[in-house]
Scaffold this motif. Structure first.
Motif, PDB file in Angstrom:
ATOM      1  N   ILE A  63      -5.074  -4.486  -0.266  1.00 27.62           N
ATOM      2  CA  ILE A  63      -6.084  -3.673   0.388  1.00 27.62           C
ATOM      3  C   ILE A  63      -7.400  -4.455   0.378  1.00 27.62           C
ATOM      4  CG2 ILE A  63      -4.996  -1.512  -0.355  1.00 27.62           C
ATOM      5  CD1 ILE A  63      -7.386  -1.181  -2.293  1.00 27.62           C
ATOM      6  N   GLN A  64      -8.335  -4.052   1.257  1.00 30.50           N
ATOM      7  CA  GLN A  64      -9.685  -4.587   1.254  1.00 30.50           C
ATOM      8  C   GLN A  64     -10.580  -3.596   0.533  1.00 30.50           C
ATOM      9  OE1 GLN A  64     -10.196  -7.675   2.392  1.00 30.50           O
ATOM     10  NE2 GLN A  64      -7.980  -7.617   2.724  1.00 30.50           N
ATOM     11  N   ASP A  81     -11.218  -0.149   2.073  1.00 29.72           N
ATOM     12  CA  ASP A  81     -10.083   0.591   2.640  1.00 29.72           C
ATOM     13  C   ASP A  81      -9.938   1.975   2.026  1.00 29.72           C
ATOM     14  OD1 ASP A  81      -7.630  -2.080   3.220  1.00 29.72           O
ATOM     15  OD2 ASP A  81      -9.467  -1.477   4.252  1.00 29.72           O
ATOM     16  N   ARG A 104       0.847  -1.180   0.000  1.00 27.76           N
ATOM     17  CA  ARG A 104       0.000   0.000   0.000  1.00 27.76           C
ATOM     18  C   ARG A 104       0.893   1.244   0.000  1.00 27.76           C
ATOM     19  NH1 ARG A 104      -4.963  -0.849   3.737  1.00 27.76           N
ATOM     20  NH2 ARG A 104      -4.673   1.374   4.184  1.00 27.76           N
TER      21      ARG A 104
END
Lengths: 162, 266
Positions: B245-246, B249, B196
């Motif tokens: 990432i979800q 997010d 990220r």
């Protein structure tokens, strides 16, 4: 560049919401950002695949160009600009004439590895080798490159550096 | 169009003569020292540092002039891009050093410690140019809409080197140190170094937290001198697919205080 998006099912609320969210600066930023990635990947590919033809030390031109591809600027929701700020790139893209800078008569073209990537004035002695062409001695006053052609005939001028 | 953020990053730096080596500077000064000061290892010559700063500015910011002798059908205004290139800038630095009577120390001529050597001059130009451009790209990448669309980076090799450093090992160690489990997992499963954009791993790489002593102290590339490494934006869909990432997010902008002033307003 024009990007067209066709969505056939607009009755579905989830899709309608997505379509609404896709419009506007967010969509154009994402689309233009993808163009930036494509450009940077393309230049990285050229950097990997185009080693110096003479086997001389590389100057990493394509890596330099890649570094100057900017993030998109979105002045309005329908338009974005992705700039490439390396001043040398346009000549590579479009071809054209390379001429001496004002006040100078000739171009200096490196004849060997030692001279490559250097200015002639960096060397204590520099020998200009003028080779005869068909009709006369013709030191190079300009160099024309095309988009698809290689540099013009190198027999007209060489510079040896010692 | 000029690279504005890179130019502003350069313009804000004060010239700072220093007798310290790069490693000593990094140890003794806070992160961001090099972003706020224009300096070179063991270089006390202010004129030389001023010369470098001015020439790097010209390389980063080619300007457009209009010349009557360049008017053509396709270029009716006679626009010509001007600005220094590295060979010309190197020549001018050598001429400056000659003018001030510089002589290298005994046994140092031609080495990286010789301020007039090609190796030294090239390293100063290339490193500073890359860092300014890296700072500019980093600032641009912190735009909220860009972070939504491209929330992650991948560390990649752009320029080949005869001796390539083991960046995978650095990555693993830094991921472990900062606790970025996702970054370590993606490397293990895919062989790719991705994280990220707000991960602490980027600053860890720049700080050499794995013990490397060639780093530059920045959370953006180049992370180390002459590394040939850079980053590539990773789109939201790929970042979700790799579980970096979800879906829900949010990646927050992560600008150090000295760079936040360069942020381009949307």
């Amino acid at each position: 560049m024009t990007i067209n998006l066709n969505i056939s099912d607009t009755a579905n609320p989830a899709i309608a919401k997505m379509v609404a969210e896709l419009k506007g600066p967010q969509f154009i930023t994402a689309a233009a950002g993808a163009v930036r990635i494509e450009l940077r990947d393309f230049f990285a590919g050229l950097e990997r695949s185009r080693a110096n033809k003479q086997g001389w030390p590389r100057q990493h031109f394509w890596a330099d160009v890649r570094n100057t591809v900017q993030n998109p600027i979105v002045p309005d929701p329908s338009f974005a600009t992705v700039s490439i700020t390396d001043k040398r790139y346009r000549q590579r893209l479009e071809g054209g004439f390379i001429r001496p800078t004002p006040g100078k008569t000739f171009l200096t073209i490196p004849a060997n590895e030692k001279a490559y990537g250097h200015r002639a004035r960096e060397f204590a002695t520099c020998i200009l080798d003028l080779r005869r062409t068909d009709t006369a001695i013709s030191p190079r006053r300009s160099l024309k490159t095309g988009r698809r052609k290689s540099a013009t005939d190198a027999s007209a001028r060489m510079v040896r550096a010692r | 169009m000029p690279f504005e953020e890179a130019m502003q990053s350069l313009a804000r730096r004060d010239v700072l003569p220093s007798a310290l080596t790069s490693a000593q500077q990094r140890q003794q000064f806070a992160a961001g020292f090099h972003r706020q000061n224009f300096t070179s290892a063991q270089t006390l010559l202010t004129d030389l540092l001023d010369g470098y700063k001015e020439k790097i500015g010209s390389i980063l910011n080619p300007t457009t002039q209009q010349r009557a002798d360049r008017v053509t059908e396709t270029n009716p205004e006679g626009n010509v891009s001007t600005g220094l290139d590295v060979p010309t800038a190197r020549l001018e630095i050598k001429q400056l050093l000659q003018k001030i009577g510089y002589q290298p120390g005994e046994g140092k001529a031609g080495t990286i410690q010789d301020l007039a050597s090609d190796a030294r001059i090239n390293l100063v130009f290339q490193t500073n140019k890359d860092v300014m451009q890296g700072a500019g790209q980093f600032v641009q990448s912190q735009d909220e809409q860009v972070l939504v669309a491209f929330p992650a980076w991948e560390l990649i090799r752009v320029e080949a080197r005869k001796q390539e450093r083991d960046w995978a090992q650095r990555w693993q160690m830094c991921a472990r140190i900062v606790g970025d489990v996702g970054a370590a997992r993606v490397l293990d499963t895919t062989g790719r170094m991705m994280a990220r954009k707000d991960s602490a791993i980027w600053q860890a790489l720049g700080d050499g937290m794995d013990g490397s002593d060639d780093t530059l102290g920045n959370p953006f590339p180049p992370f180390a001198f002459n590394s040939g490494m850079d980053v590539r934006d990773i789109a939201w869909s790929e970042a979700v697919e790799l579980e970096i990432i979800q879906p829900g997010d949010t990646i927050a902008p992560r600008l150090p205080a000295d760079l936040s002033q360069l942020f381009r307003a949307a």
